[in-house]
Design an enzyme around this catalytic site. Structure first.
Site, PDB file in Angstrom:
ATOM      1  N   ASP A 188       4.845   6.737  -8.119  1.00  0.00           N
ATOM      2  CA  ASP A 188       6.113   7.198  -8.698  1.00  0.00           C
ATOM      3  C   ASP A 188       5.899   7.737 -10.109  1.00  0.00           C
ATOM      4  OD1 ASP A 188       7.597   6.398  -6.470  1.00  0.00           O
ATOM      5  OD2 ASP A 188       7.843   4.367  -7.238  1.00  0.00           O
ATOM      6  N   ASN A 233      -1.771   9.938  -1.750  1.00  0.00           N
ATOM      7  CA  ASN A 233      -2.945   9.185  -2.146  1.00  0.00           C
ATOM      8  C   ASN A 233      -4.060   9.385  -1.120  1.00  0.00           C
ATOM      9  OD1 ASN A 233      -2.449   7.416   0.046  1.00  0.00           O
ATOM     10  ND2 ASN A 233      -1.296   5.991  -1.240  1.00  0.00           N
ATOM     11  N   ARG A 234      -5.147   8.652  -1.303  1.00  0.00           N
ATOM     12  CA  ARG A 234      -6.327   8.853  -0.470  1.00  0.00           C
ATOM     13  C   ARG A 234      -6.032   8.577   1.013  1.00  0.00           C
ATOM     14  NH1 ARG A 234     -11.869   8.277  -2.264  1.00  0.00           N
ATOM     15  NH2 ARG A 234     -11.161   7.095  -4.089  1.00  0.00           N
ATOM     16  N   GLU A 294      -3.100   8.350   2.610  1.00  0.00           N
ATOM     17  CA  GLU A 294      -2.087   9.260   3.154  1.00  0.00           C
ATOM     18  C   GLU A 294      -2.693  10.619   3.480  1.00  0.00           C
ATOM     19  OE1 GLU A 294       1.552   7.234   0.563  1.00  0.00           O
ATOM     20  OE2 GLU A 294       0.547   9.059  -0.144  1.00  0.00           O
TER      21      GLU A 294
END
Length: 307
Positions: A263, A192-193, A195
Protein backbone atom coordinates in the site's frame (compact mmCIF):
# COMPACT_ATOMS: atom_id res chain seq x y z
CA UNK A 1 -3.04 19.46 -2.29
CA UNK A 2 -2.35 17.16 -5.26
CA UNK A 3 -5.71 15.52 -6.18
CA UNK A 4 -5.76 11.71 -6.35
CA UNK A 5 -8.66 9.27 -6.68
CA UNK A 6 -8.48 6.04 -4.64
CA UNK A 7 -10.74 3.18 -5.70
CA UNK A 8 -10.83 -0.18 -3.95
CA UNK A 9 -11.87 -2.42 -1.11
CA UNK A 10 -12.19 -0.45 2.10
CA UNK A 11 -12.16 -2.41 5.36
CA UNK A 12 -11.84 -1.88 9.09
CA UNK A 13 -8.70 -3.05 10.89
CA UNK A 14 -9.23 -3.58 14.63
CA UNK A 15 -6.33 -4.24 17.00
CA UNK A 16 -6.64 -5.73 20.48
CA UNK A 17 -3.39 -5.14 22.39
CA UNK A 18 -2.51 -6.81 25.67
CA UNK A 19 -0.36 -9.30 27.53
CA UNK A 20 -0.38 -13.07 28.04
CA UNK A 21 0.60 -14.59 31.38
CA UNK A 22 -1.30 -17.87 31.45
CA UNK A 23 -2.97 -20.59 29.42
CA UNK A 24 -6.76 -20.95 29.50
CA UNK A 25 -8.13 -23.77 31.67
CA UNK A 26 -10.88 -24.24 29.07
CA UNK A 27 -8.60 -25.03 26.13
CA UNK A 28 -4.84 -25.04 25.33
CA UNK A 29 -4.84 -21.40 24.21
CA UNK A 30 -3.23 -18.26 25.67
CA UNK A 31 -5.41 -15.84 27.61
CA UNK A 32 -4.96 -12.28 26.32
CA UNK A 33 -5.65 -9.61 28.90
CA UNK A 34 -6.64 -6.65 26.70
CA UNK A 35 -5.25 -3.28 27.75
CA UNK A 36 -5.86 -1.25 24.59
CA UNK A 37 -8.09 -1.30 21.50
CA UNK A 38 -7.48 0.51 18.25
CA UNK A 39 -9.42 0.88 14.98
CA UNK A 40 -7.76 1.88 11.71
CA UNK A 41 -8.62 2.15 8.05
CA UNK A 42 -7.60 -1.06 6.29
CA UNK A 43 -7.40 -2.33 2.72
CA UNK A 44 -7.70 0.64 0.37
CA UNK A 45 -8.05 2.71 3.55
CA UNK A 46 -4.32 2.29 4.15
CA UNK A 47 -3.64 4.04 0.84
CA UNK A 48 -6.12 6.79 1.75
CA UNK A 49 -4.48 7.33 5.15
CA UNK A 50 -1.00 7.41 3.60
CA UNK A 51 -2.03 9.99 1.01
CA UNK A 52 -3.74 12.14 3.64
CA UNK A 53 -0.62 12.07 5.85
CA UNK A 54 1.49 13.14 2.88
CA UNK A 55 -0.78 16.14 2.17
CA UNK A 56 -2.75 14.98 -0.88
CA UNK A 57 -6.36 15.82 -1.71
CA UNK A 58 -7.90 12.34 -1.71
CA UNK A 59 -11.17 11.50 -3.49
CA UNK A 60 -12.47 8.13 -2.26
CA UNK A 61 -14.68 5.73 -4.23
CA UNK A 62 -15.59 2.64 -2.20
CA UNK A 63 -18.56 0.78 -0.75
CA UNK A 64 -19.42 -0.53 2.70
CA UNK A 65 -22.42 -1.25 4.87
CA UNK A 66 -24.77 0.69 7.12
CA UNK A 67 -23.55 -1.27 10.15
CA UNK A 68 -21.41 -0.52 13.21
CA UNK A 69 -18.05 -1.23 11.47
CA UNK A 70 -19.29 0.96 8.60
CA UNK A 71 -20.05 3.78 11.03
CA UNK A 72 -16.48 3.49 12.35
CA UNK A 73 -15.07 3.55 8.81
CA UNK A 74 -17.10 6.66 8.00
CA UNK A 75 -15.86 8.38 11.16
CA UNK A 76 -12.22 7.51 10.46
CA UNK A 77 -12.53 8.90 6.93
CA UNK A 78 -14.15 12.05 8.29
CA UNK A 79 -11.22 12.60 10.67
CA UNK A 80 -8.56 12.52 7.92
CA UNK A 81 -7.51 15.91 6.54
CA UNK A 82 -7.86 16.40 2.80
CA UNK A 83 -10.18 13.42 2.25
CA UNK A 84 -13.38 13.74 0.20
CA UNK A 85 -15.63 10.76 0.95
CA UNK A 86 -18.62 11.92 -1.10
CA UNK A 87 -17.90 9.07 -3.55
CA UNK A 88 -18.38 6.42 -0.85
CA UNK A 89 -21.47 4.25 -1.34
CA UNK A 90 -23.13 3.02 1.86
CA UNK A 91 -25.99 0.60 1.41
CA UNK A 92 -28.07 -1.60 3.77
CA UNK A 93 -27.46 -4.58 1.45
CA UNK A 94 -23.74 -4.49 2.25
CA UNK A 95 -21.76 -5.85 5.19
CA UNK A 96 -18.58 -3.99 6.06
CA UNK A 97 -15.39 -6.06 5.95
CA UNK A 98 -13.57 -6.20 9.29
CA UNK A 99 -10.27 -7.76 10.36
CA UNK A 100 -9.58 -8.08 14.08
CA UNK A 101 -6.04 -8.83 15.27
CA UNK A 102 -5.17 -9.86 18.82
CA UNK A 103 -1.58 -9.08 19.83
CA UNK A 104 0.47 -9.84 22.92
CA UNK A 105 3.03 -7.05 22.81
CA UNK A 106 4.46 -7.41 19.27
CA UNK A 107 3.31 -11.01 18.73
CA UNK A 108 0.09 -11.54 16.78
CA UNK A 109 -1.93 -14.39 18.32
CA UNK A 110 -4.86 -14.60 15.92
CA UNK A 111 -6.68 -12.70 13.17
CA UNK A 112 -10.46 -12.88 12.87
CA UNK A 113 -11.98 -11.89 9.52
CA UNK A 114 -15.57 -10.91 8.77
CA UNK A 115 -15.84 -10.62 5.00
CA UNK A 116 -18.52 -8.92 2.96
CA UNK A 117 -20.41 -10.33 -0.01
CA UNK A 118 -19.76 -8.58 -3.36
CA UNK A 119 -21.98 -5.55 -4.10
CA UNK A 120 -25.09 -6.04 -6.21
CA UNK A 121 -25.90 -4.30 -9.53
CA UNK A 122 -27.46 -1.20 -7.93
CA UNK A 123 -24.40 -0.51 -5.78
CA UNK A 124 -22.07 -1.13 -8.73
CA UNK A 125 -23.99 1.43 -10.80
CA UNK A 126 -23.55 3.99 -8.01
CA UNK A 127 -19.82 3.26 -7.86
CA UNK A 128 -19.42 3.83 -11.62
CA UNK A 129 -21.36 7.10 -11.32
CA UNK A 130 -19.09 8.21 -8.46
CA UNK A 131 -16.00 7.53 -10.58
CA UNK A 132 -17.37 9.53 -13.52
CA UNK A 133 -18.14 12.43 -11.18
CA UNK A 134 -14.57 12.55 -9.82
CA UNK A 135 -12.33 11.81 -12.81
CA UNK A 136 -12.10 15.38 -14.09
CA UNK A 137 -10.88 16.54 -10.66
CA UNK A 138 -7.85 14.27 -10.22
CA UNK A 139 -4.28 13.90 -11.50
CA UNK A 140 -4.01 10.12 -10.95
CA UNK A 141 -6.13 7.10 -10.05
CA UNK A 142 -4.86 4.51 -7.58
CA UNK A 143 -6.66 1.16 -7.51
CA UNK A 144 -6.18 -0.82 -4.28
CA UNK A 145 -7.46 -4.34 -4.89
CA UNK A 146 -8.14 -6.61 -1.90
CA UNK A 147 -10.44 -9.01 -3.79
CA UNK A 148 -13.49 -8.12 -1.68
CA UNK A 149 -15.78 -7.56 -4.66
CA UNK A 150 -15.79 -3.79 -5.28
CA UNK A 151 -13.84 -4.15 -8.53
CA UNK A 152 -15.52 -5.92 -11.45
CA UNK A 153 -14.84 -6.10 -15.19
CA UNK A 154 -17.39 -3.46 -16.23
CA UNK A 155 -16.23 -0.93 -13.63
CA UNK A 156 -12.52 -1.43 -14.38
CA UNK A 157 -12.99 -1.30 -18.14
CA UNK A 158 -14.93 1.95 -17.92
CA UNK A 159 -12.48 3.49 -15.46
CA UNK A 160 -9.41 2.68 -17.57
CA UNK A 161 -11.05 3.80 -20.81
CA UNK A 162 -12.26 7.13 -19.39
CA UNK A 163 -8.99 7.83 -17.57
CA UNK A 164 -6.92 7.14 -20.69
CA UNK A 165 -9.16 9.47 -22.70
CA UNK A 166 -8.32 12.21 -20.20
CA UNK A 167 -4.60 11.38 -19.98
CA UNK A 168 -4.91 10.37 -16.32
CA UNK A 169 -2.54 7.57 -15.17
CA UNK A 170 -4.15 4.53 -13.51
CA UNK A 171 -1.91 2.55 -11.14
CA UNK A 172 -3.14 -0.78 -9.79
CA UNK A 173 -1.91 -2.81 -6.82
CA UNK A 174 -3.51 -6.16 -7.73
CA UNK A 175 -4.56 -8.99 -5.45
CA UNK A 176 -3.36 -12.52 -6.25
CA UNK A 177 -6.96 -13.80 -6.24
CA UNK A 178 -8.00 -11.31 -8.95
CA UNK A 179 -7.32 -12.07 -12.63
CA UNK A 180 -4.88 -9.41 -13.84
CA UNK A 181 -6.88 -9.27 -17.09
CA UNK A 182 -9.38 -7.16 -15.14
CA UNK A 183 -6.83 -4.32 -15.32
CA UNK A 184 -5.85 -4.64 -18.98
CA UNK A 185 -4.93 -1.24 -20.41
CA UNK A 186 -4.06 0.39 -17.08
CA UNK A 187 -0.96 2.56 -16.96
CA UNK A 188 0.88 0.23 -14.58
CA UNK A 189 0.63 -2.68 -12.18
CA UNK A 190 2.65 -2.94 -8.95
CA UNK A 191 2.62 -6.68 -8.08
CA UNK A 192 5.01 -8.43 -5.73
CA UNK A 193 7.20 -11.39 -6.60
CA UNK A 194 4.64 -14.15 -5.97
CA UNK A 195 1.78 -12.27 -7.64
CA UNK A 196 3.97 -11.75 -10.70
CA UNK A 197 4.83 -15.45 -10.84
CA UNK A 198 1.18 -16.41 -10.55
CA UNK A 199 0.11 -14.03 -13.33
CA UNK A 200 2.89 -14.87 -15.80
CA UNK A 201 4.06 -18.37 -14.94
CA UNK A 202 7.60 -16.97 -14.65
CA UNK A 203 9.30 -17.02 -11.24
CA UNK A 204 11.23 -13.72 -10.93
CA UNK A 205 14.31 -14.97 -9.10
CA UNK A 206 17.35 -13.74 -11.10
CA UNK A 207 17.95 -10.79 -13.46
CA UNK A 208 16.88 -12.68 -16.60
CA UNK A 209 13.68 -14.12 -15.14
CA UNK A 210 12.76 -10.83 -13.42
CA UNK A 211 13.03 -9.02 -16.76
CA UNK A 212 11.11 -11.75 -18.59
CA UNK A 213 8.29 -11.67 -16.04
CA UNK A 214 8.02 -7.87 -16.14
CA UNK A 215 8.01 -7.90 -19.94
CA UNK A 216 5.27 -10.56 -19.93
CA UNK A 217 3.13 -8.38 -17.66
CA UNK A 218 3.48 -5.38 -19.97
CA UNK A 219 2.65 -7.34 -23.12
CA UNK A 220 -0.18 -9.49 -21.76
CA UNK A 221 -1.99 -6.69 -19.99
CA UNK A 222 -1.14 -3.77 -22.34
CA UNK A 223 0.62 -1.65 -19.72
CA UNK A 224 2.86 1.40 -20.15
CA UNK A 225 5.22 0.18 -17.41
CA UNK A 226 5.37 -2.17 -14.46
CA UNK A 227 7.07 -2.34 -11.08
CA UNK A 228 7.74 -5.71 -9.49
CA UNK A 229 8.42 -5.50 -5.75
CA UNK A 230 11.08 -8.05 -4.82
CA UNK A 231 11.06 -7.86 -0.99
CA UNK A 232 14.73 -7.74 0.16
CA UNK A 233 15.90 -7.30 -3.46
CA UNK A 234 14.11 -3.98 -3.89
CA UNK A 235 11.87 -2.93 -6.79
CA UNK A 236 12.30 -3.62 -10.52
CA UNK A 237 11.00 -1.10 -13.06
CA UNK A 238 10.43 -1.87 -16.73
CA UNK A 239 8.89 0.52 -19.23
CA UNK A 240 7.29 -0.55 -22.51
CA UNK A 241 9.85 -0.78 -25.33
CA UNK A 242 12.91 -0.84 -23.07
CA UNK A 243 15.52 -3.53 -23.64
CA UNK A 244 16.52 -3.47 -19.98
CA UNK A 245 14.77 -2.39 -16.84
CA UNK A 246 16.21 -0.89 -13.68
CA UNK A 247 16.38 -2.32 -10.18
CA UNK A 248 16.10 -0.04 -7.17
CA UNK A 249 17.83 -1.87 -4.29
CA UNK A 250 16.32 -2.07 -0.84
CA UNK A 251 18.24 -0.83 2.20
CA UNK A 252 18.87 -3.38 4.94
CA UNK A 253 16.07 -2.99 7.51
CA UNK A 254 14.93 -4.59 10.73
CA UNK A 255 11.59 -5.97 9.61
CA UNK A 256 8.86 -5.94 12.24
CA UNK A 257 5.78 -6.29 10.02
CA UNK A 258 5.50 -6.44 6.21
CA UNK A 259 1.81 -5.45 6.32
CA UNK A 260 1.19 -2.22 4.44
CA UNK A 261 4.39 -2.18 2.38
CA UNK A 262 2.53 -2.69 -0.92
CA UNK A 263 0.00 0.00 0.00
CA UNK A 264 2.87 2.36 0.79
CA UNK A 265 4.51 1.75 -2.59
CA UNK A 266 1.23 2.46 -4.39
CA UNK A 267 0.59 5.59 -2.29
CA UNK A 268 3.96 7.28 -2.66
CA UNK A 269 4.59 6.18 -6.25
CA UNK A 270 1.12 7.33 -7.34
CA UNK A 271 1.32 10.63 -5.50
CA UNK A 272 4.77 11.34 -6.91
CA UNK A 273 3.52 10.77 -10.46
CA UNK A 274 0.39 12.86 -9.83
CA UNK A 275 2.63 15.67 -8.56
CA UNK A 276 4.72 15.60 -11.75
CA UNK A 277 7.81 13.76 -10.52
CA UNK A 278 9.91 11.76 -12.94
CA UNK A 279 8.97 8.08 -12.72
CA UNK A 280 12.35 6.97 -11.36
CA UNK A 281 12.34 9.68 -8.69
CA UNK A 282 8.83 8.72 -7.61
CA UNK A 283 9.94 5.09 -7.40
CA UNK A 284 12.99 5.98 -5.30
CA UNK A 285 10.69 7.74 -2.82
CA UNK A 286 8.31 4.77 -2.79
CA UNK A 287 11.20 2.40 -2.08
CA UNK A 288 12.33 4.49 0.89
CA UNK A 289 8.77 4.72 2.20
CA UNK A 290 8.19 0.95 1.94
CA UNK A 291 11.42 0.33 3.85
CA UNK A 292 10.18 2.61 6.62
CA UNK A 293 6.78 0.87 6.70
CA UNK A 294 8.17 -2.62 7.35
CA UNK A 295 9.93 -1.25 10.44
CA UNK A 296 6.54 -0.35 11.97
CA UNK A 297 4.18 -2.67 13.86
CA UNK A 298 0.86 -2.67 12.03
CA UNK A 299 -0.02 -0.35 9.15
CA UNK A 300 1.18 3.15 9.98
CA UNK A 301 0.89 6.21 7.66
CA UNK A 302 4.12 8.02 6.78
CA UNK A 303 4.28 11.77 7.29
CA UNK A 304 6.08 14.05 4.86
CA UNK A 305 8.67 15.15 7.43
CA UNK A 306 9.50 11.50 8.18
CA UNK A 307 9.89 10.76 4.46
Amino acid sequence: GVPVLVLGDLMLDRYLWGAVSRISPEAPVPVLRVTEEDSRLGGAGSVIANLSALGAKVHVVAAFGCDVPGDTLAQLLEELPGVDSSGVVRDPSLTSTQKTRALARAQQLIRIDRDAAPPGPAVRARLRAAIRAKLDEVAAVLVSDYARGVLDAELCEELIREARARGIPVLVDPHPNTPFSLFRGATALTPNRSETAQATGIEPKDPASIHAAAEALIERFELDWVTVTLDKDGIYLLQRGEQAGKRFPARARKVFDVAGAGDMVLSVLGLGIAAGCELEDALRMANVAAGWEVEQLGVVPLRRDAL
